[in-house]
Design an enzyme around this catalytic site. Sequence first.
Site, PDB file in Angstrom:
ATOM      1  N   GLY A 172      45.062  18.716  37.619  1.00 39.66           N
ATOM      2  CA  GLY A 172      44.567  20.088  37.741  1.00 39.66           C
ATOM      3  C   GLY A 172      45.253  21.048  36.789  1.00 39.66           C
ATOM      4  CB  ALA A 407      17.014  28.532  15.577  1.00 36.78           C
TER       5      ALA A 407
HETATM    6  C1  HXC Z   1      58.505  15.593  39.418  1.00 33.84           C
HETATM    7  C2  HXC Z   1      58.464  14.510  37.403  1.00 33.84           C
HETATM    8  C3  HXC Z   1      57.061  14.634  37.358  1.00 33.84           C
HETATM    9  C4  HXC Z   1      56.407  15.296  38.428  1.00 33.84           C
HETATM   10  C5  HXC Z   1      57.700  13.617  35.595  1.00 33.84           C
HETATM   11  N1  HXC Z   1      58.812  13.851  36.309  1.00 33.84           N
HETATM   12  N2  HXC Z   1      56.618  14.070  36.232  1.00 33.84           N
HETATM   13  N3  HXC Z   1      59.166  14.989  38.435  1.00 33.84           N
HETATM   14  N4  HXC Z   1      57.176  15.763  39.437  1.00 33.84           N
HETATM   15  N5  HXC Z   1      55.107  15.465  38.437  1.00 33.84           N
HETATM   16  C6  HXC Z   1      60.176  13.533  35.931  1.00 33.84           C
HETATM   17  C7  HXC Z   1      60.462  12.048  35.958  1.00 33.84           C
HETATM   18  O1  HXC Z   1      60.835  11.644  37.230  1.00 33.84           O
HETATM   19  C8  HXC Z   1      61.608  11.939  34.971  1.00 33.84           C
HETATM   20  O2  HXC Z   1      62.775  12.360  35.595  1.00 33.84           O
HETATM   21  C9  HXC Z   1      61.265  13.004  33.955  1.00 33.84           C
HETATM   22  O3  HXC Z   1      60.362  13.902  34.597  1.00 33.84           O
HETATM   23  C10 HXC Z   1      60.588  12.465  32.727  1.00 33.84           C
HETATM   24  O4  HXC Z   1      59.532  11.621  33.135  1.00 33.84           O
HETATM   25  P1  HXC Z   1      59.311  10.173  32.531  1.00 33.84           P
HETATM   26  O5  HXC Z   1      58.325   9.491  33.369  1.00 33.84           O
HETATM   27  O6  HXC Z   1      60.636   9.507  32.346  1.00 33.84           O
HETATM   28  O7  HXC Z   1      58.761  10.535  31.089  1.00 33.84           O
HETATM   29  P2  HXC Z   1      57.603   9.831  30.278  1.00 33.84           P
HETATM   30  O8  HXC Z   1      57.812   8.345  30.250  1.00 33.84           O
HETATM   31  O9  HXC Z   1      57.537  10.555  28.977  1.00 33.84           O
HETATM   32  O10 HXC Z   1      56.271  10.078  31.096  1.00 33.84           O
HETATM   33  C11 HXC Z   1      55.776  11.382  31.283  1.00 33.84           C
HETATM   34  C12 HXC Z   1      54.630  11.393  32.317  1.00 33.84           C
HETATM   35  C13 HXC Z   1      55.084  10.709  33.613  1.00 33.84           C
HETATM   36  C14 HXC Z   1      53.443  10.629  31.737  1.00 33.84           C
HETATM   37  C15 HXC Z   1      54.222  12.853  32.515  1.00 33.84           C
HETATM   38  O11 HXC Z   1      56.340  11.252  33.996  1.00 33.84           O
HETATM   39  C16 HXC Z   1      54.115  10.883  34.711  1.00 33.84           C
HETATM   40  O12 HXC Z   1      53.113  10.162  34.755  1.00 33.84           O
HETATM   41  N6  HXC Z   1      54.423  11.790  35.622  1.00 33.84           N
HETATM   42  C17 HXC Z   1      53.606  12.015  36.779  1.00 33.84           C
HETATM   43  C18 HXC Z   1      52.384  12.753  36.393  1.00 33.84           C
HETATM   44  C19 HXC Z   1      51.556  13.141  37.578  1.00 33.84           C
HETATM   45  O13 HXC Z   1      50.919  12.266  38.179  1.00 33.84           O
HETATM   46  N7  HXC Z   1      51.633  14.406  37.966  1.00 33.84           N
HETATM   47  C20 HXC Z   1      50.888  14.903  39.037  1.00 33.84           C
HETATM   48  C21 HXC Z   1      49.492  15.137  38.501  1.00 33.84           C
HETATM   49  S1  HXC Z   1      48.488  15.912  39.660  1.00 33.84           S
HETATM   50  P3  HXC Z   1      64.229  11.858  35.129  1.00 33.84           P
HETATM   51  O14 HXC Z   1      65.169  12.445  36.110  1.00 33.84           O
HETATM   52  O15 HXC Z   1      64.162  10.355  35.165  1.00 33.84           O
HETATM   53  O16 HXC Z   1      64.437  12.376  33.753  1.00 33.84           O
HETATM   54  C22 HXC Z   1      48.734  17.494  39.346  1.00 33.84           C
HETATM   55  C23 HXC Z   1      47.974  18.352  40.265  1.00 33.84           C
HETATM   56  C24 HXC Z   1      47.926  19.737  39.787  1.00 33.84           C
HETATM   57  O17 HXC Z   1      49.421  17.885  38.522  1.00 33.84           O
HETATM   58  C25 HXC Z   1      46.920  20.403  40.637  1.00 33.84           C
HETATM   59  C26 HXC Z   1      46.621  21.776  40.213  1.00 33.84           C
HETATM   60  C27 HXC Z   1      45.423  22.258  40.917  1.00 33.84           C
END
Ligand code: HXC
Length: 519
Positions: A172, A407
Amino acid sequence: MNNRDKLQQLIDLRQQARQGGGETRIDAQHQKGKYTARERIEKLLDEGSFEEYDMFVTHRSHDFGMEDNVYLSDGVITGHGTIDGRVVYVFSQDFTVFGGSLSETFAQKICKIMDQAMKVGAPLIGINDSGGARIQEGVKSLAGYAEIFQRNIMASGVIPQISAIFGPCAGGAVYSPALTDVIIMSDKTSYMFVTGPKVTKTVTGEAISEEDLGGATVHATKSGVAHFRAEDEDEGIMLIRKMIEYLPQNNLEDPIVTACDDPIDRREDALNEMIPDNPSTPYDVKDIIYTIVDDREFLEFHRHFAKNIVVGFVKFNGQPCGIVANQPNYLAGVLDIDASKKAARFVRLCDAFNLPVVTLVDVPGFLPGSTQEYGGIITNGAKLLFAYGEATVPKITITLRKSYGGAHDVMGSKQLRGDINYAWPSAEIAVMGPKGAIEVLEGRKLKDFATPEEAAKYVEKKENEYREKFANPYQAAKYGYIDDVIEPRNTRFRIIRALHTLATKKDTNPPKKHGNIPL
Ligand code: HXC
C-alpha cells in the site's frame, strides 16, 4: 549536569541521530549504489539550507523487544530547505533504520511537514526507500499511511508534490507517491509494486523478478507509473531540482519567469522545410520543440511511455509552459488509450499550477480496433478532452499538419476554449483523411469499375480533389476556428507574443464541488 554537559549531550545526540542505523548498514546501503537518506537531502537542497525537524523522535513500540531497539529520528529525516533559494519541504526515508519501514511516529513526522508545507504554500518532496509498513506496529502503521494519503489528496493541486523512489516501495505504500504529481525512479535500485514477486508466485503462479515486476524500466515504459527513469540517484536529484524551477510554490502563485538570452524573434528557416510533402512521411516533432523553445531545453515527462504523444516543461522567453505534441514518428502520432491518459494528466498538472499549455497538433485520429475499444478508448480519450476543456490557463494551439476528426476537437481546439489557434500552411483540418473519406463517399461507385486499376485511378483523382478542398488550414480559418495561418519559421515569436498577450487572461469554470472527469 551543568550547561556545558548539556551542550555536549546535544552534540552527542545529534551525532547519534546522524548515524541512522549504524555504519554497517550505511556501508550496505552504499554497496547497493544508494545514498543514505541524509546524503540525498544534502545533495537535493541548497548548501547549508536544510533545517531538520524531529531528530529526537523515537518509536513507541513495546512489542517484539522493540523497546530495546530504538533509533533517533525513527527511520525518516524530515524538514525544509531551499532549492535555488525557494522553500521546499522534504522527507527522506532511511533504509538503514528498520529498512525505512513506517511506524506511527514515522508517519507523524511526515504528516507534520506536510501540514506545514500546506500552510506555507511550498512544494513537498518525498524520497522513498522503505520496506513498507513496520511489521512490529501492525495497524498503527496502516493508520499512519492513511494519514499521509489523506494529506496527499488534500495537497493535490494546491502545492506541487514530487516523489523520488530510490529503493523499495511496495504494498500500500506505493499509493502515497501515486497520489503525487511526479514520480521519478532510479534505474536498477528501485522498485514499486502493490504485490511483490513472492505473493505473486503463490497467488497466480507467475514467477517474476522484482525488476521485471516493478523496476524503473517497467514503470517508465509499460505502466506509465513513473514519469522519469533516472540513470542513478544523482540524475534523479537533478531532475527534482529542475522540476522545481518550472513549478510555482503553490496554486495561487504563477511560475517564476526567468531571464532569457535566447532572442524572442529568432527565426528558424529550417522550420519552413520541416514538414515532408508526403503527408504520410513521419518526422520527429521533438526537432520542432527544440527549435522553438528557449535554449533547446525540454524537460520531457514520460519519455519512454506512450511515445505517440510528447509532453513536458519548456520555457518561452523565460516563461515556464507545458508543451503537448503529437509525435508523427511513433504510430503516426495517433491518439490511443495511453497517450490520452498521459497527456490528460499532464494538461491537468499544468492547469493546476498555472503553466500555459502550448499544443502542437499532427494527429491522424484515434487508434481503431477492438483492443482500444475494449480497453475503453472512449472513456480514456474523454479524459484528454475533459482536461483541455476544463483548463483555464492560457492555451495556444498550433496545427502543424493533420488534425482529423474527434482528435482535432480534443487537441486544444478553439471550441475547447483554445485562446490562440494558429496553423502552419501544411495543416490539414478535416473530418478524416482523404483515404478514409473517399472510401466512405465513393465505396458504392468503386464496385462499378471493370478493373482495379481503373478504380485506383478514380480513387486517386477523388483523393486529390478532397485534399485540395479540405486538407488545408483555410477552411478552418474561414470560420475563425484558426486565428491565423503562420509561417513556420516565425513560430517561436508568435508563441511568445501570444503568451505575453494572454498573461493577464482570466477564465473560470462554473461553481461546483468538483467535475466528474471520466476516470
Ligand atoms: C520492520 C523491516 C521491514 C518492515 C525491512 N525491515 N522491512 N522491519 N518492518 N516492513 C528490516 C529488516 O528486518 C532488516 O533489519 C532491515 O530492515 C533491512 O531489511 P533486509 O531484509 O535485510 O534488506 P533487503 O535484503 O535489502 O530487503 C529489503 C526488503 C525486505 C525487500 C524491503 O526487507 C522485505 O521484504 N521487507 C518486508 C516488506 C514487506 O512485506 N512490508 C510490508 C508490506 S505491506 P535488520 O535489523 O536486520 O537490519 C505494507 C502495507 C502498507 O507496507 C499499507 C498501506 C495502506
